[in-house]
Design an enzyme around this catalytic site. Structure first.
Site, PDB file in Angstrom:
ATOM      1  N   HIS A   1       0.866  -1.104   0.268  1.00 54.39           N
ATOM      2  CA  HIS A   1       0.504   0.063  -0.135  1.00 54.39           C
ATOM      3  C   HIS A   1       1.081   1.217  -0.036  1.00 54.39           C
ATOM      4  O   HIS A   1       1.467   1.423   0.492  1.00 54.39           O
ATOM      5  CB  HIS A   1      -0.654  -0.188   1.322  1.00 54.39           C
ATOM      6  CG  HIS A   1      -2.461   0.847   1.141  1.00 54.39           C
ATOM      7  ND1 HIS A   1      -3.703   0.429   0.945  1.00 54.39           N
ATOM      8  CD2 HIS A   1      -2.450   2.314   1.068  1.00 54.39           C
ATOM      9  CE1 HIS A   1      -4.275   1.359   0.910  1.00 54.39           C
ATOM     10  NE2 HIS A   1      -4.226   2.851   1.280  1.00 54.39           N
TER      11      HIS A   1
ATOM     12  N   ASP B   1     -14.052   2.822   7.033  1.00 52.62           N
ATOM     13  CA  ASP B   1     -13.095   3.630   6.380  1.00 52.62           C
ATOM     14  C   ASP B   1     -13.829   4.222   4.945  1.00 52.62           C
ATOM     15  O   ASP B   1     -13.648   5.605   4.603  1.00 52.62           O
ATOM     16  CB  ASP B   1     -12.169   2.544   6.137  1.00 52.62           C
ATOM     17  CG  ASP B   1     -10.032   3.417   5.031  1.00 52.62           C
ATOM     18  OD1 ASP B   1     -10.094   5.057   5.828  1.00 52.62           O
ATOM     19  OD2 ASP B   1      -9.437   3.017   4.234  1.00 52.62           O
TER      20      ASP B   1
ATOM     21  N   ARG C   1     -12.836  12.745   4.040  1.00 51.14           N
ATOM     22  CA  ARG C   1     -11.122  13.736   4.460  1.00 51.14           C
ATOM     23  C   ARG C   1     -11.166  13.675   2.996  1.00 51.14           C
ATOM     24  O   ARG C   1     -10.515  15.007   3.181  1.00 51.14           O
ATOM     25  CB  ARG C   1     -10.168  12.359   4.431  1.00 51.14           C
ATOM     26  CG  ARG C   1     -10.580  12.120   5.892  1.00 51.14           C
ATOM     27  CD  ARG C   1      -9.451  10.525   6.749  1.00 51.14           C
ATOM     28  NE  ARG C   1      -8.065  11.081   6.844  1.00 51.14           N
ATOM     29  CZ  ARG C   1      -7.503  10.192   6.261  1.00 51.14           C
ATOM     30  NH1 ARG C   1      -7.407   8.447   6.335  1.00 51.14           N
ATOM     31  NH2 ARG C   1      -5.699  10.650   5.995  1.00 51.14           N
TER      32      ARG C   1
ATOM     33  N   SER D   1      -6.172   4.716   8.465  1.00 53.08           N
ATOM     34  CA  SER D   1      -6.835   4.065   7.399  1.00 53.08           C
ATOM     35  C   SER D   1      -6.181   3.704   6.600  1.00 53.08           C
ATOM     36  O   SER D   1      -7.420   2.451   5.973  1.00 53.08           O
ATOM     37  CB  SER D   1      -7.244   5.756   6.632  1.00 53.08           C
ATOM     38  OG  SER D   1      -7.100   5.255   4.918  1.00 53.08           O
TER      39      SER D   1
ATOM     40  N   LYS E   1      -8.113  -0.551   6.339  1.00 48.37           N
ATOM     41  CA  LYS E   1      -8.033  -1.808   5.474  1.00 48.37           C
ATOM     42  C   LYS E   1      -6.968  -3.447   5.283  1.00 48.37           C
ATOM     43  O   LYS E   1      -7.669  -4.603   4.931  1.00 48.37           O
ATOM     44  CB  LYS E   1      -8.301  -0.633   3.889  1.00 48.37           C
ATOM     45  CG  LYS E   1      -9.048   0.045   4.012  1.00 48.37           C
ATOM     46  CD  LYS E   1      -8.417   0.506   2.419  1.00 48.37           C
ATOM     47  CE  LYS E   1      -7.024   1.416   2.544  1.00 48.37           C
ATOM     48  NZ  LYS E   1      -7.520   3.133   3.292  1.00 48.37           N
TER      49      LYS E   1
HETATM   50  N1  URA Z   1      -3.673   5.451   1.474  1.00 48.70           N
HETATM   51  C1  URA Z   1      -5.160   5.602   2.378  1.00 48.70           C
HETATM   52  O1  URA Z   1      -5.459   4.455   2.127  1.00 48.70           O
HETATM   53  N2  URA Z   1      -5.594   6.122   3.398  1.00 48.70           N
HETATM   54  C2  URA Z   1      -5.173   7.192   3.328  1.00 48.70           C
HETATM   55  O2  URA Z   1      -5.267   8.337   4.342  1.00 48.70           O
HETATM   56  C3  URA Z   1      -3.625   7.569   3.054  1.00 48.70           C
HETATM   57  C4  URA Z   1      -3.549   6.694   1.978  1.00 48.70           C
END
Ligand code: URA
Length: 436
Positions: A82, A161, A168, A183, A187
């Site tokens: 990620h 999220d 956001r 966040s 996930k």
């Molecule tokens: N990626 C995400 O999933 N969340 C964030 O807040 C920033 C990048």
């Protein structure tokens, strides 16, 4: 629990208990706390920060707002990657098929565009028919069948999220290490993975511009994942200029297909190989990173990674024809070159402005329900250190409407700084690795 009391406490730099955070997140996910109160609380968090225990409680509350998947019955190791987000950052589209083609499982839950940065889900949706809203059964089926499944947060997985992320994006509340950590990790920890590779961006196009802030965020992410029993590593990588040559949803899919076909820009290719190598290494598919890089290059050279991408697209309902003919993807009707007003060398780039220019053209959202235009975007011709002559194109805008073209052009034009001397320092692709 009264939401207004929690907002006021955070506004006044107070600390919330784990219980209060759990109640707030549960109430917002149910719809009992409205968007305006959650937005106010998020802004208070951005301005006042959160303690380590608050961040841990928020991550847990968001993680357990939905199901935590269990793929322990699948023999192969489950790994994911990620990124904290940037401009032109499309590595997920390349890495996921490479790693699945190499025999590991990649159950990837991604996000949409966030602030000035693009999102994997919006990019994938630019492939006609591609479904990023998989049910749990569909997610498992695709993962079992081809080794990789790409989906978004849903009502079942990380629903908190899903809602907070969308808020956001349009309320200026992205740039908080605690909110980013909660966040991302809510996930990723829901995915049932064994290992996670994080790409933490730093520079003018990142949410953490300063390297110390990015290091702090990387430490937080690694610590959170490790505490939950995952193998985690974070690569601190450069975002002082766009990654690759294209930003914009369909344009980034096309560039990813180029890399999977053995071409594409060198910086993007190199970072993809590095991140994939770490995934192979943490997933115990290889013994060294060198071996991981070689495996990744071989999977591209043999065409297996590209074939895997085709398989994923097909299984998720997308038009597989785009893999052979990216012209089938949406593209903008018009282009405009943004030319250099003077000569010299590119000394720095205000990369965030390039991301905002893409949003202004319609490639991202400014309000929650905005529709994305998948065809628009920017093509970059100059990187830091490149020589430029007066009147030469710095980048090209791909657009469908004149309405905000001037605004986008101004943003792009003023993003590039020139000097007469070639800069002595060129940003490296990777600064350091944390958690290895
Ligand atoms: N990626 C995400 O999933 N969340 C964030 O807040 C920033 C990048």
């Amino acid at each position: 629990m009264r939401a207004v009391d929690l907002i006021r406490r955070k506004r006044d730099s107070g600390e919330l208990t784990a219980e209060e955070i759990h109640q707030l997140i549960a109430a917002y996910t149910r719809g009992d706390v409205p968007d305006y109160q959650m937005s106010a609380w998020l802004m208070a968090v951005v301005l006042r920060g959160m303690s380590r225990p608050e961040i841990a409680a928020l991550t847990e509350a968001m993680l357990f707002s939905g199901r935590v998947l269990d793929f322990s019955d699948l023999a192969a190791r489950k790994v994911d990657k990620h990124s904290t987000g940037g401009v032109g950052d499309k590595t997920s589209l390349v890495i996921a098929p490479i790693v699945a083609a190499g025999g590991l499982k990649v159950p990837m839950i991604s996000g949409r565009g966030l602030g000035h940065s693009g999102g994997t889900l919006d990019k994938l949706e630019s492939i006609p028919g591609f479904n990023v809203n998989l049910t749990l059964a569909e997610f498992r089926h695709v993962l079992e069948t081809c080794g990789c499944a790409l989906t978004g947060q849903t009502a079942e997985i990380a629903p908190a999220d899903k809602k907070i992320y969308a808020l956001r994006d349009v309320t200026g509340t992205v740039e908080s290490p605690g909110l980013i950590c909660a966040s991302i990790m809510s996930k990723k920890l829901a995915e049932g993975i064994d290992a996670l590779v994080l790409d933490v961006k730093t520079g003018s196009g990142a949410f953490m511009r300063k390297i110390e802030d990015a290091e702090n965020l990387a430490g937080l992410l690694v610590e959170t994942g490790t505490r939950m029993g995952k193998k985690v590593v974070a690569l601190l990588t450069d975002m002082n200029q766009p990654l690759g040559r294209k930003a914009g949803n369909a344009m980034e899919v096309a560039e990813s297909i180029e890399v999977l076909g053995g071409g594409g820009p060198a910086d993007l290719r190199e970072l993809c190989l590095e991140l994939a190598a770490w995934m192979f290494f943490l997933g115990e598919r290889v013994k060294t990173l060198e071996e991981g890089k070689k495996l990744s290059s071989d999977l591209i050279a043999s065409g297996q990674a590209r074939e895997k991408f085709r398989e994923i697209v097909g299984l998720q309902g997308g038009d597989v024809g785009v893999v052979d003919d990216p012209h089938r993807l949406a593209h903008a009707r018009q282009t405009l070159d943004v030319v250099s007003p003077g000569g010299g060398f590119v000394s720095s780039i205000q990369c965030e402005q390039l991301g905002v220019a893409c949003v202004v053209l319609g490639g991202g959202r400014e309000k929650k329900d905005d529709q994305i235009d998948p065809g628009v975007g920017l093509e970059f011709h100059k990187r830091i250190g490149d020589a430029v002559v007066r009147g030469e194109p710095l980048c090209t805008l791909h657009y469908n409407s004149d309405e905000r073209l001037d605004e986008a052009r101004r943003l792009a034009e003023t993003a590039y700084r020139m000097e007469s001397e070639k800069p002595k320092f060129l940003p490296p692709l990777i600064y350091r690795v944390i958690g290895a």
